[in-house]
Design an enzyme around this catalytic site. Structure first.
Site, mmCIF file in Angstrom:
data_model
loop_
_atom_site.group_PDB
_atom_site.id
_atom_site.type_symbol
_atom_site.label_atom_id
_atom_site.label_comp_id
_atom_site.label_asym_id
_atom_site.label_seq_id
_atom_site.Cartn_x
_atom_site.Cartn_y
_atom_site.Cartn_z
ATOM 1 N N SER A 232 6.277 2.516 1.475
ATOM 2 C CA SER A 232 6.610 2.368 0.063
ATOM 3 C C SER A 232 7.429 3.574 -0.419
ATOM 4 O O SER A 232 8.524 3.809 0.086
ATOM 5 C CB SER A 232 5.336 2.165 -0.756
ATOM 6 O OG SER A 232 5.643 1.738 -2.055
ATOM 7 N N HIS B 89 3.489 -6.284 0.482
ATOM 8 C CA HIS B 89 3.901 -4.877 0.458
ATOM 9 C C HIS B 89 2.935 -3.987 1.231
ATOM 10 O O HIS B 89 3.321 -2.929 1.724
ATOM 11 C CB HIS B 89 3.974 -4.413 -0.999
ATOM 12 C CG HIS B 89 4.440 -3.010 -1.194
ATOM 13 N ND1 HIS B 89 5.730 -2.592 -0.923
ATOM 14 C CD2 HIS B 89 3.777 -1.904 -1.630
ATOM 15 C CE1 HIS B 89 5.848 -1.304 -1.196
ATOM 16 N NE2 HIS B 89 4.685 -0.860 -1.618
ATOM 17 N N ASP C 67 6.853 -9.331 -0.333
ATOM 18 C CA ASP C 67 6.655 -8.061 -1.031
ATOM 19 C C ASP C 67 6.994 -8.238 -2.510
ATOM 20 O O ASP C 67 8.137 -8.501 -2.867
ATOM 21 C CB ASP C 67 7.550 -6.992 -0.404
ATOM 22 C CG ASP C 67 7.184 -5.583 -0.847
ATOM 23 O OD1 ASP C 67 6.665 -5.421 -1.964
ATOM 24 O OD2 ASP C 67 7.442 -4.648 -0.063
#
Length: 311
Positions: free
Chosen positions: A177, A256, A223
């Site tokens: 991330s 994600h 995601d």
């Protein structure tokens, strides 16, 4: 642990002037490679043609297994160490085959390094020294995470209790991330690195046209935090189209937070890329080139793009 790595959309714009490892990463090989780059011959990683094979001949089953051929141990690093927020180093116990490449693994927004312990240990079990580190605060932005990644690598290679197991000329970065955005920033700042593997990366900066480090971006099809259409794919498409080994692997049906869960596909392609470019181990070409199948209804990848590293 809750998956709370949710970036703020109003985070600061990217800045320049990040700190650099400088000569901390450079070596005699790196200097020669930099000279070669000036003549348009090769990137630093490509210039080191020596193979550093570690472990048995790889198989699909071995890469998808929960652990690799090396038994591992770990070492805790205090949060009082300057430059980052502490963490845990995972490393192979057996050094009979030689030393290992070093990997710094950065967490995502609000996340802790413990969320990535299983992934870090899994990578280490294939013959790497992996430092899953914490950031100074859980709210640090991508460029700050990139700076701290550089500090973590420097500590790992020069000051940690496992420096004798590390080949300082073979270093790589990875992160999730905002840590994935930091991975792009750190690699962009340090062309002497051998590989970068951003995992479902998030960054406000979309163009990385100056990248010289072989980079595999791993995105997730579903995601909703760092959508591939706004992050991973633009990042990949912005990478240089000539002279850089690159790939984009999109994990089918994944969210994600796939990297937090030690996802088999994330681990498989992370390890294959690191083995190929940190260890210069051509035995792993088979998992990257010809490119793996993608887009099938039951396939592990919903998209795959690449420069095909054996071209």
């Amino acid at each position: 642990m809750r998956n709370t790595d949710i970036p703020r959309e109003l985070s600061p714009s990217p800045t320049t002037g990040r700190s650099s490892l400088g000569t901390k990463v450079a070596s005699t090989v790196g200097v020669a490679a930099a000279m070669a780059m000036g003549m348009g011959l090769a990137s630093p990683a490509q210039a080191d043609t020596g193979s550093h094979e570690r472990g048995p001949d790889p198989t699909e089953q071995a890469l998808e297994a929960s652990s690799g051929p090396f038994d591992t141990d770990s070492d805790s690093v205090s949060s009082l160490v300057s430059g980052f927020g502490g963490g845990t180093i995972y490393y192979p116990e057996d050094t009979s085959e030689g030393d290992f490449g070093a990997v710094a693994l950065a967490p995502g927004y609000t996340a802790s390094s413990t969320s990535y312990g299983s992934l870090a240990e899994r990578i280490a079990s294939h013959g790497f020294v992996v430092f899953a580190f914490d950031t100074n605060t859980r709210f640090d932005q991508p460029n700050s995470r990139g700076d701290q990644m550089e500090s973590a690598l420097e500590y790992l290679v020069e000051d940690s209790d496992v420096t004798d197991r590390i080949d300082e000329n073979r270093q790589a970065v990875s992160g999730h991330s905002m840590g994935g955005g930091g991975t792009l920033a750190a690699a962009d700042d340090n062309p002497d690195l051998q590989a970068a593997v951003p995992l479902t990366p998030w960054h406000l900066q979309k163009s990385w046209g100056g990248m010289q480090v072989p980079t595999m971006i791993i995105g997730a099809e579903n995601d909703s935090v760092a959508s591939v259409s706004s992050h991973s794919i633009p990042f990949y498409e912005s990478l240089p189209g000539y002279g850089l080994e690159k790939a984009y692997a999109e994990v089918s049906g994944a969210s994600h937070f796939a990297p937090n869960s030690n996802d088999d596909t994330v681990a498989k392609y992370s390890i294959a890329w690191l083995k190929r470019f940190v260890d210069n181990d051509a035995r792993y070409d088979q998992f990257l080139c010809p490119p793996p199948d993608s887009g099938g209804f039951f396939g592990e990848l919903s998209d795959y793009r690449d420069s095909c590293p054996t071209d």
